[in-house]
Scaffold this motif. Structure first.
Motif, PDB file in Angstrom:
ATOM      1  N   ILE A  42       0.855  -1.188   0.000  1.00  0.00           N
ATOM      2  CA  ILE A  42       0.000   0.000   0.000  1.00  0.00           C
ATOM      3  C   ILE A  42       0.890   1.238   0.000  1.00  0.00           C
ATOM      4  CG2 ILE A  42      -1.939  -1.151   1.110  1.00  0.00           C
ATOM      5  CD1 ILE A  42      -1.100   0.159   3.731  1.00  0.00           C
ATOM      6  N   ASP A  43       0.351   2.325  -0.515  1.00  0.00           N
ATOM      7  CA  ASP A  43       1.135   3.559  -0.587  1.00  0.00           C
ATOM      8  C   ASP A  43       1.100   4.287   0.761  1.00  0.00           C
ATOM      9  OD1 ASP A  43      -1.426   4.589  -0.531  1.00  0.00           O
ATOM     10  OD2 ASP A  43      -1.334   5.515  -2.495  1.00  0.00           O
ATOM     11  N   PRO A  44       1.994   5.265   0.952  1.00  0.00           N
ATOM     12  CA  PRO A  44       2.057   5.980   2.243  1.00  0.00           C
ATOM     13  C   PRO A  44       0.752   6.686   2.622  1.00  0.00           C
ATOM     14  CG  PRO A  44       4.001   6.461   0.929  1.00  0.00           C
ATOM     15  CD  PRO A  44       3.072   5.681   0.055  1.00  0.00           C
ATOM     16  N   GLN A  45       0.001   7.174   1.632  1.00  0.00           N
ATOM     17  CA  GLN A  45      -1.262   7.857   1.932  1.00  0.00           C
ATOM     18  C   GLN A  45      -2.274   6.877   2.528  1.00  0.00           C
ATOM     19  OE1 GLN A  45       0.282   8.130  -1.108  1.00  0.00           O
ATOM     20  NE2 GLN A  45       1.087  10.197  -0.866  1.00  0.00           N
ATOM     21  N   GLN A  46      -2.327   5.658   1.985  1.00  0.00           N
ATOM     22  CA  GLN A  46      -3.246   4.660   2.522  1.00  0.00           C
ATOM     23  C   GLN A  46      -2.794   4.222   3.915  1.00  0.00           C
ATOM     24  OE1 GLN A  46      -6.085   3.802   0.837  1.00  0.00           O
ATOM     25  NE2 GLN A  46      -6.662   2.805   2.736  1.00  0.00           N
ATOM     26  N   TYR A  47      -1.500   4.072   4.103  1.00  0.00           N
ATOM     27  CA  TYR A  47      -0.921   3.723   5.407  1.00  0.00           C
ATOM     28  C   TYR A  47      -1.343   4.771   6.437  1.00  0.00           C
ATOM     29  CZ  TYR A  47       2.850   1.376   8.109  1.00  0.00           C
ATOM     30  OH  TYR A  47       3.577   0.639   9.003  1.00  0.00           O
ATOM     31  N   HIS A  48      -1.225   6.040   6.055  1.00  0.00           N
ATOM     32  CA  HIS A  48      -1.594   7.148   6.944  1.00  0.00           C
ATOM     33  C   HIS A  48      -3.091   7.119   7.254  1.00  0.00           C
ATOM     34  CE1 HIS A  48      -2.345  11.352   8.176  1.00  0.00           C
ATOM     35  NE2 HIS A  48      -1.133  11.244   8.706  1.00  0.00           N
ATOM     36  N   SER A  49      -3.918   6.805   6.263  1.00  0.00           N
ATOM     37  CA  SER A  49      -5.365   6.777   6.502  1.00  0.00           C
ATOM     38  C   SER A  49      -5.747   5.643   7.459  1.00  0.00           C
ATOM     39  CB  SER A  49      -6.142   6.660   5.186  1.00  0.00           C
ATOM     40  OG  SER A  49      -5.966   5.399   4.606  1.00  0.00           O
ATOM     41  N   TYR A  50      -5.020   4.509   7.412  1.00  0.00           N
ATOM     42  CA  TYR A  50      -5.264   3.441   8.379  1.00  0.00           C
ATOM     43  C   TYR A  50      -4.898   3.907   9.793  1.00  0.00           C
ATOM     44  CZ  TYR A  50      -5.985   0.106   4.571  1.00  0.00           C
ATOM     45  OH  TYR A  50      -6.465  -0.555   3.464  1.00  0.00           O
ATOM     46  N   LEU A  51      -3.799   4.647   9.926  1.00  0.00           N
ATOM     47  CA  LEU A  51      -3.425   5.186  11.240  1.00  0.00           C
ATOM     48  C   LEU A  51      -4.507   6.134  11.769  1.00  0.00           C
ATOM     49  CD1 LEU A  51       0.368   5.866  10.651  1.00  0.00           C
ATOM     50  CD2 LEU A  51      -0.607   4.250  12.291  1.00  0.00           C
ATOM     51  N   GLU A  52      -5.009   7.017  10.916  1.00  0.00           N
ATOM     52  CA  GLU A  52      -6.076   7.933  11.332  1.00  0.00           C
ATOM     53  C   GLU A  52      -7.332   7.172  11.722  1.00  0.00           C
ATOM     54  OE1 GLU A  52      -6.525  10.598   8.027  1.00  0.00           O
ATOM     55  OE2 GLU A  52      -5.142  12.053   8.912  1.00  0.00           O
ATOM     56  N   MET A  53      -7.637   6.110  10.967  1.00  0.00           N
ATOM     57  CA  MET A  53      -8.835   5.319  11.237  1.00  0.00           C
ATOM     58  C   MET A  53      -8.763   4.659  12.617  1.00  0.00           C
ATOM     59  SD  MET A  53     -10.391   2.100   9.114  1.00  0.00           S
ATOM     60  CE  MET A  53      -8.934   1.108   9.427  1.00  0.00           C
ATOM     61  N   ILE A  54      -7.618   4.057  12.965  1.00  0.00           N
ATOM     62  CA  ILE A  54      -7.540   3.391  14.267  1.00  0.00           C
ATOM     63  C   ILE A  54      -7.550   4.398  15.416  1.00  0.00           C
ATOM     64  CG2 ILE A  54      -6.434   1.327  13.346  1.00  0.00           C
ATOM     65  CD1 ILE A  54      -3.785   2.347  14.578  1.00  0.00           C
ATOM     66  N   LEU A  55      -6.948   5.573  15.203  1.00  0.00           N
ATOM     67  CA  LEU A  55      -6.999   6.617  16.236  1.00  0.00           C
ATOM     68  C   LEU A  55      -8.433   7.084  16.447  1.00  0.00           C
ATOM     69  CD1 LEU A  55      -3.809   8.649  15.343  1.00  0.00           C
ATOM     70  CD2 LEU A  55      -4.282   7.551  17.530  1.00  0.00           C
ATOM     71  N   ASN A  56      -9.157   7.263  15.347  1.00  0.00           N
ATOM     72  CA  ASN A  56     -10.551   7.692  15.429  1.00  0.00           C
ATOM     73  C   ASN A  56     -11.411   6.613  16.067  1.00  0.00           C
ATOM     74  OD1 ASN A  56     -12.897   9.097  15.085  1.00  0.00           O
ATOM     75  ND2 ASN A  56     -12.713   9.315  12.885  1.00  0.00           N
ATOM     76  N   ARG A  57     -11.137   5.363  15.763  1.00  0.00           N
ATOM     77  CA  ARG A  57     -11.922   4.250  16.305  1.00  0.00           C
ATOM     78  C   ARG A  57     -11.753   4.125  17.819  1.00  0.00           C
ATOM     79  NH1 ARG A  57     -11.369  -1.180  12.989  1.00  0.00           N
ATOM     80  NH2 ARG A  57     -12.343   0.041  11.338  1.00  0.00           N
ATOM     81  N   LEU A  58     -10.541   4.289  18.326  1.00  0.00           N
ATOM     82  CA  LEU A  58     -10.304   4.119  19.760  1.00  0.00           C
ATOM     83  C   LEU A  58     -10.593   5.378  20.568  1.00  0.00           C
ATOM     84  CD1 LEU A  58      -9.374   2.095  21.917  1.00  0.00           C
ATOM     85  CD2 LEU A  58      -7.071   3.022  21.649  1.00  0.00           C
ATOM     86  N   HIS A  59     -10.236   6.542  20.034  1.00  0.00           N
ATOM     87  CA  HIS A  59     -10.333   7.780  20.815  1.00  0.00           C
ATOM     88  C   HIS A  59     -11.333   8.787  20.248  1.00  0.00           C
ATOM     89  CE1 HIS A  59      -7.016   6.508  23.299  1.00  0.00           C
ATOM     90  NE2 HIS A  59      -6.259   6.322  22.235  1.00  0.00           N
ATOM     91  N   GLY A  60     -12.110   8.410  19.265  1.00  0.00           N
ATOM     92  CA  GLY A  60     -13.131   9.287  18.712  1.00  0.00           C
ATOM     93  C   GLY A  60     -12.535  10.442  17.913  1.00  0.00           C
ATOM     94  N   ALA A  61     -13.306  11.523  17.805  1.00  0.00           N
ATOM     95  CA  ALA A  61     -12.887  12.671  16.997  1.00  0.00           C
ATOM     96  C   ALA A  61     -11.601  13.301  17.531  1.00  0.00           C
ATOM     97  CB  ALA A  61     -13.994  13.711  16.949  1.00  0.00           C
ATOM     98  N   ILE A  62     -11.408  13.263  18.839  1.00  0.00           N
ATOM     99  CA  ILE A  62     -10.181  13.812  19.433  1.00  0.00           C
ATOM    100  C   ILE A  62      -8.972  13.026  18.935  1.00  0.00           C
ATOM    101  CG2 ILE A  62      -8.936  14.243  21.594  1.00  0.00           C
ATOM    102  CD1 ILE A  62     -11.327  16.020  21.429  1.00  0.00           C
ATOM    103  N   GLY A  63      -9.061  11.700  18.954  1.00  0.00           N
ATOM    104  CA  GLY A  63      -7.962  10.858  18.481  1.00  0.00           C
ATOM    105  C   GLY A  63      -7.715  11.013  16.996  1.00  0.00           C
ATOM    106  N   GLY A  64      -8.794  11.145  16.226  1.00  0.00           N
ATOM    107  CA  GLY A  64      -8.657  11.332  14.781  1.00  0.00           C
ATOM    108  C   GLY A  64      -7.980  12.640  14.426  1.00  0.00           C
TER     109      GLY A  64
END
Length: 134
Positions: A42-64
């Motif tokens: 996967i490209d770096p942009q997709q890698y970054h979007s997965y990181l944002e997704m897991i932060l949002n999933r665990l910590h909500g909008a603040i984590g995202g």
């Protein structure tokens, strides 16, 4: 280092004052790895979007909203930088939250190294370069 000498004391034992400054770290660095059975890169942009997704999933909008910078990327590993005061939330999300890739395959991130200094995740004293070993 600032040094002030007491001008009123003419003896050889003049008083000296020393000041030290302790700086606070601004960023925390992680070396992470994407663990999956899928061999498609996967490209770096997709890698970054997965990181944002897991932060949002665990910590909500603040984590995202936590800024995550990818400093070095060689699939499946990356070196990321996050604000020092948010590194625990990022570490939790990376360690705890599994997700699915766009291909439908299960995946998760793994923390390989974490440090308040970039050199702490980019170099290892345990791995000697092969050119040095004879």
């Amino acid at each position: 280092m600032d040094m002030e000498i007491d001008q009123h004391n003419s003896s050889a034992e003049s008083a000296a004052t020393f000041r030290t400054t302790i700086s606070k770290q601004e960023f925390y660095y992680f070396s992470i790895c994407l663990v999956t059975s899928d061999t498609t890169e996967i490209d770096p942009q997709q890698y970054h979007s997965y990181l944002e997704m897991i932060l949002n999933r665990l910590h909500g909008a603040i984590g995202g909203g936590i800024p995550v910078d990818i400093l070095n990327y060689e699939y499946p590993r990356a070196t990321i930088r996050v604000p020092y005061n948010k590194y625990k939330a990022v570490w939790q999300a990376i360690t705890i939250v599994p997700f699915r890739l766009l291909s439908g395959v299960d995946a998760h991130f793994q923390v390989l190294h974490g440090s308040a200094f970039a050199m702490g995740v980019s170099a290892s004293s345990r791995k000697a370069p092969t050119s040095i070993i004879t």
